[in-house]
Write a protein that holds these residues in place. Structure first.
Motif, PDB file in Angstrom:
ATOM      1  N   ILE A  97       0.785  -1.605  -0.242  1.00  0.00           N
ATOM      2  CA  ILE A  97      -0.353  -0.069   0.334  1.00  0.00           C
ATOM      3  C   ILE A  97       1.158   0.774   0.076  1.00  0.00           C
ATOM      4  N   SER A 115       0.499   4.437   1.066  1.00  0.00           N
ATOM      5  CA  SER A 115      -0.122   5.493   2.373  1.00  0.00           C
ATOM      6  C   SER A 115      -0.724   6.931   1.393  1.00  0.00           C
ATOM      7  N   LEU A 166      -3.148   7.272  -0.897  1.00  0.00           N
ATOM      8  CA  LEU A 166      -4.673   7.004  -0.195  1.00  0.00           C
ATOM      9  C   LEU A 166      -4.860   8.257   0.248  1.00  0.00           C
ATOM     10  N   LYS A 167      -3.805   8.807   1.689  1.00  0.00           N
ATOM     11  CA  LYS A 167      -3.803  10.502   2.177  1.00  0.00           C
ATOM     12  C   LYS A 167      -4.710  11.290   0.069  1.00  0.00           C
ATOM     13  N   SER A 190      -9.752   4.667   1.287  1.00  0.00           N
ATOM     14  CA  SER A 190      -9.199   4.127   2.890  1.00  0.00           C
ATOM     15  C   SER A 190      -8.517   3.171   2.835  1.00  0.00           C
ATOM     16  N   GLN A 191      -7.899   2.553   3.634  1.00  0.00           N
ATOM     17  CA  GLN A 191      -6.809   1.859   3.949  1.00  0.00           C
ATOM     18  C   GLN A 191      -7.624   0.619   3.468  1.00  0.00           C
ATOM     19  N   THR A 235      -8.375  -3.666   3.846  1.00  0.00           N
ATOM     20  CA  THR A 235      -7.431  -4.433   4.921  1.00  0.00           C
ATOM     21  C   THR A 235      -7.659  -6.009   4.042  1.00  0.00           C
ATOM     22  N   TYR A 257     -11.900   2.295  -5.289  1.00  0.00           N
ATOM     23  CA  TYR A 257     -11.022   1.384  -5.974  1.00  0.00           C
ATOM     24  C   TYR A 257     -10.362   1.199  -7.108  1.00  0.00           C
ATOM     25  N   VAL A 278      -2.286   0.472  -4.678  1.00  0.00           N
ATOM     26  CA  VAL A 278      -2.876  -0.966  -3.896  1.00  0.00           C
ATOM     27  C   VAL A 278      -2.606  -2.087  -4.876  1.00  0.00           C
ATOM     28  N   SER A 309       3.517   0.517   3.170  1.00  0.00           N
ATOM     29  CA  SER A 309       3.003  -0.389   4.160  1.00  0.00           C
ATOM     30  C   SER A 309       2.946  -1.687   3.715  1.00  0.00           C
TER      31      SER A 309
END
Length: 439
Positions: free
Chosen positions: A143, A145, A148-149, A154-155, A157, A167, A230, A249
């Motif tokens: 990922i 980050s 995403l920001k 959202s992250q 999971t 996405y 992602v 991450s």
């Protein structure tokens, strides 16, 4: 005169003896040089293995290691060819490759002390005395980050998260035809959720793809560079990048199986003793303790923590029997149809937003979604049609066979019909019909 001839004869004999001895010495030297050369055939990149090789050379300077990198498909092509006889050792995370080597009787039996520990065996698809494991990896999502920001995402999971409309255009993945680890991750989903539901999840995720990489490391590199948010990869790629990039991450997914790294000795090895020494070196405490920090970035055989947590375990028979079927169906339904798949998915997303407060319309939209992401080829049909006794290894080879080509065209037609039906359902909605009519 007789003395002259005798002396000349003696000189000739002496010269011949010198030449003969020189040849013997040259042959002996060449044989020794050959025996001191350890040829390792591997699917791992040279960059990831080089530090380990350098460490080995420091400890065993008398043995020169030569790395021979090939893709899994290339190595499998060489299995029944003379070149394989020049190899001493094979290192790979591909169970398909190692199984092929074992079945073709190319591998030697290993000492019992070198064989795979019990705790990893549920995830070891090649479990015999000829193949052992020296490391393992988990699968999950790499990922970015910052991405995403910047895009207010959202992250994720879970794999199901990757099917969400938010996405769209933000994911990347590799094709199983070019990535053995991707093959095992997709196989994990199909075995956990079943053939029909598994393919729906895979195809729905694929509709959010912005790119399909030809290699697994292309996914991690693309995410790191901000080309996508992602991507599903093995954790090794993320471990390497996280050490130098703070915006990277990784989320481990229990949906995926664990993927061991295998090693075996070729039975025609000219340097069997050094090959075994190299395996013992890989399994030694100093190497194992620092394995996750090295460029290979694998989990140690002395660390069972990840293996003892829940993960999908694979049926060996299903995994090997469906290898070609998964590759072919992925390329037919996704790789070659990605623009059409994405366009249909975008229409569905737009319709869901427009009719978010209309249950009756949402029911029709959900029906279109189910049709768009349904695999119209059953498992039994795929396995029957693609049973080839090893004559074919990819879609391109299958298309050269007129009989197989007709079957593939039939499947392509069914996939096209599904997208057409889904689009017709969306287009029949009042608002969407008005847009399409130019109102």
């Amino acid at each position: 005169m007789d003395k002259y001839l005798s002396a000349r004869k003696n000189n000739v004999v002496t010269a011949a003896l010198i030449i003969f001895c020189s040849l013997i010495m040259l042959i002996s030297y060449s044989a020794k040089a050959e025996s001191d050369k350890l040829v390792i055939l591997t699917t791992f990149s040279k960059a990831s293995l080089t530090p380990l090789v350098e460490e080995f050379n420091q400890r065993f300077p008398e043995t020169k290691v030569h790395l021979l990198y090939r893709r899994t498909s290339s190595i499998r092509y060489l299995l029944d060819r003379p070149l394989i006889q020049d190899v001493d050792l094979v290192l790979s995370s591909s169970p398909f490759l190692m199984k092929g080597l074992s079945e073709r009787k190319h591998l030697d039996q290993l000492p019992e002390k070198l064989q795979t520990p019990t705790w990893l065996k549920p995830y070891t698809l090649v479990d015999n005395a000829e193949v052992t494991t020296f490391a393992y990896s988990g699968g999950g999502l790499i990922i970015n980050s910052d991405y995403l920001k910047n895009h207010n995402l959202s992250q994720p999971t879970s794999w199901r998260d990757l099917t969400k409309p938010e996405y769209f255009g933000h994911l990347s993945a590799s094709t199983p035809a070019r990535s053995g680890t991707n093959q095992l991750m997709l196989e994990s989903l199909l075995q956990k959720y079943g053939w029909n539901e598994g393919w729906k999840l895979i195809m729905n995720m694929a509709a959010n793809l912005t790119t399909i990489s030809s290699r697994s490391f292309g996914v991690s590199d693309g995410v790191a560079k901000g080309h996508s948010a992602v991507g599903p990869v093995i954790d090794s790629y993320a471990v390497r990048l996280k050490t130098r990039l703070s915006h990277i991450s990784f989320v481990s997914l229990s949906d995926f199986t664990l993927m061991p790294s295998y090693v075996g000795i070729i039975n025609t090895s000219k340097n069997h003793s050094s090959a075994e020494i190299f395996i013992r070196f890989l399994l030694s405490q100093p190497v194992q303790e620092g394995l996750i920090q090295k460029t290979l970035a694998k989990h140690s055989m002395r660390d069972s923590e990840l293996a003892l947590s829940p993960h999908t375990t694979l049926s060996t028979d299903s995994t090997f029997n469906r290898e070609l079927a998964i590759q072919v169906l992925f390329d037919l339904s996704i790789t070659r149809r990605l623009p059409d798949l994405c366009e249909t998915w975008l229409s569905i997303i737009s319709a869901e937003r427009e009719y978010s407060h209309s249950p009756s319309h949402l029911e029709q939209i959900q029906k279109a979604k189910n049709i768009a992401f349904t695999m119209p080829v059953s498992q039994s049909t795929a396995l029957t049609a693609l049973s080839n006794d090893g004559h074919y290894s990819n879609l391109t080879q299958l298309e050269r066979d007129p009989e197989r080509l007709e079957v593939l065209k039939l499947w392509q037609g069914k996939l096209a019909i599904n997208l057409k039906k889904a689009n017709e359902l969306i287009d029949s909605l009042p608002y969407m019909k008005g847009i399409n009519d130019g109102k």
